[in-house]
Design a protein around this motif. Structure first.
Motif, short mmCIF file in Angstrom:
data_model
loop_
_atom_site.label_atom_id
_atom_site.label_comp_id
_atom_site.label_asym_id
_atom_site.label_seq_id
_atom_site.Cartn_x
_atom_site.Cartn_y
_atom_site.Cartn_z
N ASN A 272 0.82 -1.21 0.00
CA ASN A 272 0.00 0.00 0.00
C ASN A 272 0.85 1.26 0.00
OD1 ASN A 272 -2.21 -1.64 0.10
ND2 ASN A 272 -2.72 -1.23 2.23
N SER A 273 1.98 1.23 0.74
CA SER A 273 2.84 2.41 0.86
C SER A 273 4.29 2.03 0.63
CB SER A 273 2.69 3.04 2.25
OG SER A 273 1.36 3.44 2.49
N GLN A 274 5.03 2.95 0.03
CA GLN A 274 6.46 2.77 -0.21
C GLN A 274 7.18 4.03 0.30
OE1 GLN A 274 7.32 1.63 -4.33
NE2 GLN A 274 5.16 1.06 -4.55
N GLU B 274 16.53 -2.50 2.33
CA GLU B 274 15.14 -2.59 1.88
C GLU B 274 14.45 -3.56 2.81
OE1 GLU B 274 15.15 -3.76 -2.20
OE2 GLU B 274 16.03 -1.87 -2.92
N PHE B 275 13.38 -3.10 3.45
CA PHE B 275 12.70 -3.95 4.43
C PHE B 275 11.22 -3.59 4.48
CE2 PHE B 275 14.37 -0.24 6.61
CZ PHE B 275 13.34 0.17 7.44
N VAL B 276 10.47 -4.43 5.16
CA VAL B 276 9.02 -4.27 5.28
C VAL B 276 8.69 -4.10 6.76
CG1 VAL B 276 6.77 -5.33 4.88
CG2 VAL B 276 8.63 -5.68 3.24
N MET B 277 7.80 -3.14 7.03
CA MET B 277 7.40 -2.91 8.42
C MET B 277 5.91 -2.57 8.46
SD MET B 277 8.85 0.90 9.24
CE MET B 277 8.01 2.35 8.53
N PRO B 278 5.28 -2.68 9.63
CA PRO B 278 3.87 -2.27 9.75
C PRO B 278 3.70 -0.78 9.49
CG PRO B 278 4.53 -3.66 11.59
CD PRO B 278 5.78 -3.33 10.84
N GLU B 279 2.58 -0.42 8.93
CA GLU B 279 2.32 0.97 8.56
C GLU B 279 2.29 1.89 9.79
OE1 GLU B 279 -0.25 2.78 4.91
OE2 GLU B 279 -1.29 1.46 6.31
N VAL C 44 4.39 -1.42 4.93
CA VAL C 44 5.12 -0.41 4.16
C VAL C 44 6.44 -1.02 3.69
CG1 VAL C 44 6.16 1.89 4.19
CG2 VAL C 44 4.15 1.42 5.59
N PHE C 45 6.73 -0.81 2.42
CA PHE C 45 8.03 -1.20 1.87
C PHE C 45 8.97 0.00 2.01
CE2 PHE C 45 11.04 -1.13 -1.66
CZ PHE C 45 11.68 -2.35 -1.50
N VAL C 46 10.11 -0.18 2.66
CA VAL C 46 11.05 0.91 2.93
C VAL C 46 12.37 0.63 2.21
CG1 VAL C 46 12.32 2.21 4.69
CG2 VAL C 46 10.03 1.32 5.19
N ALA C 47 12.87 1.63 1.47
CA ALA C 47 14.20 1.58 0.84
C ALA C 47 14.97 2.80 1.32
CB ALA C 47 14.08 1.56 -0.68
N ILE C 48 16.03 2.59 2.08
CA ILE C 48 16.78 3.71 2.66
C ILE C 48 18.28 3.53 2.36
CG2 ILE C 48 16.96 2.58 4.93
CD1 ILE C 48 16.73 5.45 6.13
N ASN C 49 18.92 4.64 1.99
CA ASN C 49 20.36 4.66 1.73
C ASN C 49 20.99 5.75 2.59
OD1 ASN C 49 20.84 2.78 -0.71
ND2 ASN C 49 19.09 4.03 -1.34
N ILE C 50 22.02 5.39 3.35
CA ILE C 50 22.74 6.34 4.19
C ILE C 50 24.20 6.34 3.75
CG2 ILE C 50 23.35 6.99 6.53
CD1 ILE C 50 20.96 5.36 7.50
N TYR C 51 24.70 7.53 3.43
CA TYR C 51 26.08 7.68 2.96
C TYR C 51 26.90 8.43 4.00
CZ TYR C 51 24.10 6.48 -1.59
OH TYR C 51 23.46 5.85 -2.62
N ASP C 52 28.17 8.07 4.09
CA ASP C 52 29.10 8.82 4.91
C ASP C 52 29.34 10.16 4.22
OD1 ASP C 52 31.01 9.77 6.57
OD2 ASP C 52 32.45 8.15 6.26
#
Length: 349
Positions: A31-33, A74-79, A171-179
């Motif tokens: 439902n949400s990304q 990339e992971f899935v969590m409750p809304e 919710v499908f989450v895609a997160i990138n963290i850079y130094d």
């Protein structure tokens, strides 16, 4: 060999396109990304925070990569955990992307249920026809084939409905963290900031000369820091201490403007600590001199090279000091080149 190489290329591109399309479809079922990109000033702390969040809130990890200067997950969590994630992201560093895409699948789910009902009615009708005694072999075979197709369609629709129900409220989450880059060169995006501040400076000429330079100047400057790199502008004035007004040609004031950059050594933490970050620096610009007789006010270029230590650094405050060599690039070089000490305070505005 060339033929073998060509086959490998085909297999590779097939695998790449297949995996890429699978991930894309996987994300689109939710439902949400949520997609976020962050440049972290204190990368180890930010990496620890996101790993802790994933352990506490995710129900499934689709992909995770950890490198020396980047973490991608990339992971899935409750809304209902979205608020916690939105609170966490700004604390990780400089946010360049934080987007939420939502989809409403209710209409599609209603259509699947209608199609399931239609298939159930179709199966009942076909089974009723197959029970009739006066059927030719060809007619019976045709009805049996249609019944098998309907059963197959019904199973497919039931599986599709279960998939949507499994993804509901997730919710499908895609997160990138850079130094985040800690010096202003390189191929990464530079983090711009708005950090005005004040700077106090002492200028000690090496060879002060009567009629030209004083023994000591003290300066009051505005230091505007505009990248975390650090890049900055200095604008201010130096005034002669114990000015001898009887010396009419003595330089009693220097109005200065400089552009400067600081560079953190890679082997001394690259500016990531909150205390005592070592750096080297340069400044280039110019100054206008003012004499006691108010004559010969000219613009003069200068170059500074120095070494500094950040006393304290946080996301909102920077307390800094450095020693540098002030070098005029004209005829004033001999009598005005100086050793300088600077202390500054900058804050997020």
């Amino acid at each position: 060999m060339a033929k073998y190489s060509q086959v490998l290329k085909i297999v590779f591109w097939f695998w790449f396109l297949f995996i890429g399309s699978e991930i894309k479809v996987f994300a689109q079922n939710y439902n949400s990304q949520k997609r976020a990109t962050v440049y972290a000033t204190h990368f180890p702390e930010s990496k620890a925070k996101i790993n802790k969040f994933i352990r506490q809130h995710s129900i499934r990890i689709q992909k995770k990569e950890e490198m020396a200067e980047r973490i991608s997950a990339e992971f899935v969590m409750p809304e209902n955990n979205l608020a916690a994630l939105d609170s966490l992201i700004p604390s990780l560093g400089w946010v360049v992307e934080n987007a939420l895409t939502s989809q409403d699948f209710q209409q599609h789910i209603r259509q699947i249920k209608i199609n399931l009902q239609d298939e159930a009615e179709e199966q009942n009708r076909l089974q009723e026809q197959l029970r009739q005694a006066a059927l030719e072999a060809a007619q019976k075979q045709q009805l049996q084939s249609r019944l098998e197709n309907s059963l197959h369609n019904r199973k497919r629709l039931q599986q599709e409905l279960r998939n949507y129900e499994d993804y509901d409220s997730l919710v499908f989450v895609a997160i990138n963290i850079y130094d985040e880059i800690t010096y202003p060169t390189g191929n990464r995006k530079i983090a711009f900031v708005n950090m005005p501040g004040i700077e106090y400076s002492l200028l000690f000429p090496e060879n002060p000369k009567t009629g030209t330079s004083n023994d000591l100047y003290q300066g009051y400057l505005i230091k505007y820091l505009f990248t975390r790199g650090k890049s900055y502008l200095d604008l201010g004035v130096y005034k002669a201490v114990d000015n001898n007004r009887a010396d009419s040609t003595l330089i009693n004031e220097l109005f200065l403007i400089n552009f400067g950059q600081d560079f953190y050594p890679r082997h001394f933490g690259r500016g990531k600590r909150k205390y005592l970050n070592l750096y080297t620096c340069y400044q280039i610009g110019g100054f206008i001199i003012n004499r006691n007789n108010d004559k010969h006010n000219t613009f003069n270029p200068n170059l500074n090279i120095g070494l500094g230590v950040e006393i304290f650094k946080s996301k909102h405050i920077l307390i800094d000091n450095k020693v540098s060599y002030f070098l005029p690039l004209n005829e004033l070089n001999r009598n005005l080149r100086s050793l300088s000490y600077n202390a500054s305070l900058n804050f997020v505005f």
